[in-house]
Design a protein around this motif. Structure first.
Motif, short mmCIF file in Angstrom:
data_model
loop_
_atom_site.label_atom_id
_atom_site.label_comp_id
_atom_site.label_asym_id
_atom_site.label_seq_id
_atom_site.Cartn_x
_atom_site.Cartn_y
_atom_site.Cartn_z
N ALA A 85 0.82 -1.22 0.00
CA ALA A 85 0.00 0.00 0.00
C ALA A 85 0.85 1.26 0.00
N LEU A 86 1.84 1.31 -0.86
CA LEU A 86 2.61 2.55 -1.00
C LEU A 86 1.84 3.49 -1.92
N TYR A 87 1.85 4.79 -1.57
CA TYR A 87 1.13 5.76 -2.39
C TYR A 87 1.87 5.92 -3.72
N PRO A 88 1.24 5.56 -4.84
CA PRO A 88 1.97 5.48 -6.11
C PRO A 88 2.45 6.83 -6.62
N ASN A 89 1.76 7.91 -6.21
CA ASN A 89 2.10 9.23 -6.74
C ASN A 89 3.19 9.93 -5.94
N MET A 90 3.64 9.32 -4.84
CA MET A 90 4.65 9.97 -4.01
C MET A 90 5.97 9.21 -4.08
N ASN A 95 6.35 9.04 0.89
CA ASN A 95 5.55 7.95 1.46
C ASN A 95 5.82 7.80 2.94
N PHE A 98 4.53 10.91 4.93
CA PHE A 98 3.15 11.38 4.74
C PHE A 98 2.38 11.53 6.06
N GLY A 99 2.52 10.55 6.93
CA GLY A 99 1.81 10.60 8.21
C GLY A 99 2.24 11.82 9.03
N GLU A 101 3.54 14.55 7.83
CA GLU A 101 3.08 15.74 7.13
C GLU A 101 1.63 16.04 7.51
N ILE A 102 0.81 14.99 7.55
CA ILE A 102 -0.60 15.16 7.92
C ILE A 102 -0.71 15.68 9.35
N ARG A 146 7.69 3.18 6.59
CA ARG A 146 6.54 4.04 6.85
C ARG A 146 5.93 3.72 8.22
N GLU B 183 -6.41 -0.82 0.20
CA GLU B 183 -5.38 -0.78 1.24
C GLU B 183 -4.70 0.58 1.31
N LEU B 184 -4.61 1.27 0.15
CA LEU B 184 -4.02 2.60 0.15
C LEU B 184 -4.85 3.55 1.00
N ALA B 187 -4.22 2.66 4.60
CA ALA B 187 -2.91 3.15 5.03
C ALA B 187 -2.97 4.65 5.31
N ASP B 191 -2.37 6.81 8.66
CA ASP B 191 -1.49 7.98 8.67
C ASP B 191 -2.21 9.23 9.16
N GLN B 197 -8.62 14.74 2.57
CA GLN B 197 -7.18 14.62 2.34
C GLN B 197 -6.87 13.34 1.55
N PRO B 205 -4.48 12.22 -7.52
CA PRO B 205 -3.25 12.17 -8.32
C PRO B 205 -3.17 10.93 -9.22
#
Lengths: 371, 293
Positions: A85-90, A95, A98-99, A101-102, A146, B183-184, B187, B191, B197, B205
């Motif tokens: 579940a890695l964010y593909p756009n980052m 990645n 991100f937490g 940053e939020i 992460r 799952e994204l 996750a 986070d 958000q 994106p």
């Protein structure tokens, strides 16, 4: 008192009960593995701990604090997902950060935390890449990074190694164990692989159909399974479960195993327990692990009660480090584990030693352990 | 033995290929012919068209018909050309496309990642909007626009188009997000990311292809719409499709075919440009669900 406590947890989807009154707990710094076949509810249990699924009743406490109503981000947990579940756009760095940053952590602090974690996991050179440019093992590391960067009270792992190839899986398994020993953070880990469970866990919980079957240390689960399901599920090759009868020879209780085309085997039990005595003359299931059934020279010399008898060998499977031999007892193929250089031939008769100290007995009707 | 037979196979292959290309070129010419006629005749003086040869190139090239169609031609009662109506259409299309795309994306996000009881029924009902013949809703729509005080205005048309586009945009985004790994989202929840958000930072994106598909689809449909445009507009909110009809039907004695042709091309130009600029993303977006990255 345990650090993470799960108290009589119930989870239903509509009228389907997924988790049926699960109660368990793990001490601080422990490594709890939830194991069971597909659909047993182990991932659901993990998701309820994470707060991704609402529970129907019961209570979950982390460090003595009830977290039932808390949002996942407020439970002080981190999770590694099966698909990473890695964010593909980052990028990798984004990645991991991100937490933070939020949560509004200032950038310099964030960058330092990312750099520390990247160094720990040896992914510093990957921080500017996108997840699509990484190999499976690298993605796995980023996913762990992460989670690590949060410094949570509890780590949750959902089958993190199942997407890796066999060799890498073993490497990462060792790495996870090493990380756990270094960080000393409490971990809850879901897997269907019983070897992963045995190697990683300080405590194992075996689940089936939403019911907790057994909860204990890996040695307890392996040596003293409470029922036939646990006995069969844990261990590879699986425990031999053979239909047998409890008999009597003089004052001694025996276990009688039928053999195809030959006289039954009668194994003297060196003093049967009261529970087993009550089954005298009745059918039981005799359970013996392959390593407790071996050639006389390979038998455990410290075992208290060894019985050797001749068996007809049907199949021989050399596996390099061991040789497995299959014989027929009680109408079933029974696997014995012999030394690699044991002289044994299929179709011949060879002496096999039963380590009855390690033998277990089950009731064939209830499948529960007798002795 | 194998050499001659292979030779035959190669020759057959060339023949079949040639046949395919000839057929394709014929169809392309057949398909492009109307456009050719329009362009050629829009660049001729009216006299040349009257002589009868529609397919001939202009003897005397002129852009006067274009200028006339754009700014001076008689539309209904006023000699304004298509310009003000073109602007009406732009003012109608841009917000309508934006609103329906954003709402469709949010609907798709909720229907796939925040499932609730009965979500499939809600989705089914929204899908129905794709199949409702618009004639059925004309009178209720007119009544509602009247109640809202938006009858005969550009915002009224925006509202109508945004609502009736929602069925399609929701369908597009729901199907796209259905394949997006849940799952994204989980996750991101761990986070600490909020509902919006997650939508803005994680889903949007990755939504490029489906946004392009939706924008092209909505832009084309709304720009080309005639029924709502003629039903719900008043003098100063008429969209270009209706104005084009008025241009062709406003008779001042002489049918200015060259001006009509130029006007028709002007009216079609924005959708053509949108498709040419982003067409390849359109195909890619339609394929995106089928082939997993």
């Amino acid at each position: 008192m345990s650090f993470l406590e799960i108290d009589n947890l119930e989870k239903s989807f509509g009228t389907t009960r997924i988790l049926k009154g699960v109660t368990l707990g793990i001490e601080e710094g422990g490594f709890l593995v939830l194991v069971g076949p597909s659909g047993c509810g182990k991932s659901t249990l993990l998701n309820t701990i994470a707060g991704l699924e609402q529970i129907t009743s019961g209570e979950i406490r982390i460090a003595g604090k009830r977290v039932n109503e808390l949002h996942p981000s407020k439970r002080d947990i981190a999770m590694v997902f099966q698909s990473y579940a890695l964010y593909p756009n980052m990028t990798v760095g984004e990645n991991i950060g991100f937490g933070m940053e939020i949560r509004g952590v200032p950038k310099p602090e964030r960058d330092k935390a990312i750099a520390d974690v990247a160094q720990l996991l040896q992914i510093s050179h990957l921080l500017d890449r996108k997840p699509s440019q990484l190999s499976g093992g690298q993605r796995q590391r980023v996913a762990m990074g992460r989670a690590l960067v949060r410094k949570p009270q509890v780590f949750l792992f959902d089958e993190p190694l199942s997407n890796l190839d066999a060799k890498l899986r073993i490497d990462m398994r060792t790495e996870i164990k090493r990380l756990h020993q270094r960080m000393k953070t409490t971990i809850v880990y879901v897997t269907h692989d019983q070897i992963e469970a045995m190697t990683l866990a300080t405590k194992i919980a075996v689940l089936k159909d939403g019911v907790l079957q057994q909860f204990g240390t890996p040695a307890e689960i392996y040596n003293n399974p409470v029922n036939m399901f646990v006995a069969d599920f844990m261990g590879s090759p699986a425990m031999n479960l053979v239909p047998a009868t409890i008999g009597q020879s003089g004052s001694e209780a025996t276990v009688e195993l039928t053999r195809a085309g030959s006289t039954p085997v009668s194994l003297a039990l060196n003093g049967a327990s009261n529970a087993l005595s009550a089954y005298r003359g009745k059918e039981v299931v005799f359970g013996i692990r392959p390593e407790a059934l071996t050639d006389p020279d390979g038998a455990d010399r410290n075992a208290k009660h060894l019985v050797t008898t001749d068996c007809h060998i049907e199949v021989v499977e050399p596996a390099g480090s061991d040789t497995f031999a299959v014989t027929n007892l009680g109408g079933k193929g029974v696997v014995a584990r012999l030394r690699a250089d044991a002289h044994i031939k299929p179709g011949a008769t060879a002496p096999l030693t039963f380590n009855l100290t390690k033998a277990v007995f089950f009731d064939p009707a209830t499948q529960e352990r007798i002795a | 033995m194998s050499a001659p037979s292979q030779d035959v196979a190669t020759r057959n292959g060339v023949f079949v290929r040639a046949l395919v290309y000839v057929l394709l070129i014929l169809f392309a010419v057949y398909y492009l012919l109307p456009l050719y006629v329009m362009v050629v005749n829009s660049l001729k003086p009216l006299d040349e068209i009257r002589q009868g040869n529609m397919l001939a190139l202009p003897q005397q090239w002129t852009i006067a018909p274009w200028l006339s169609a754009w700014s001076t031609a008689q539309i209904g009662v006023s000699p304004t050309g298509l310009k003000p109506y073109f602007l009406n259409s732009v003012l109608m299309v841009v917000p309508a496309v934006a609103i329906s795309t954003v709402l469709g994306a949010l609907n798709g996000y909720v229907l796939t990642k925040w499932r609730f009881k009965g979500d499939n029924i809600v989705f089914g009902m929204m899908l129905l909007a794709c199949f409702i013949p618009f004639q059925i809703v004309l009178i209720p729509s007119a009544r509602i626009l009247g109640l809202l005080g938006l009858a005969g205005t550009v915002p009224g048309l925006v509202l109508i188009h945004a609502i009736y586009g929602l069925g399609f945009t929701t369908l597009f985004f729901r199907n796209y997000y259905e394949a997006f790994p849940t799952e994204l989202v989980k996750a991101a929840q761990i986070d600490g990311a909020s509902f919006f958000q997650i939508f803005r930072r994680i889903l949007l994106p990755s939504s490029g292809p489906i946004i392009v598909v939706t924008v092209i689809w909505q832009f084309t449909n709304i720009w080309n719409d005639f029924l709502f445009g003629s039903s719900f507009s008043s003098v100063d909110s008429i969209p270009i499709t209706v104005a084009l009809n008025n241009l062709v039907n406003s008779s001042t004695g002489v049918k200015e075919y060259n001006v009509h042709f130029a006007g028709a091309i002007l009216a079609a130009l924005p959708t053509l440009i949108v498709y040419i600029v982003s067409g390849r993303y359109f195909v890619r977006g339609l394929m995106a669900g089928a082939v997993k990255g």
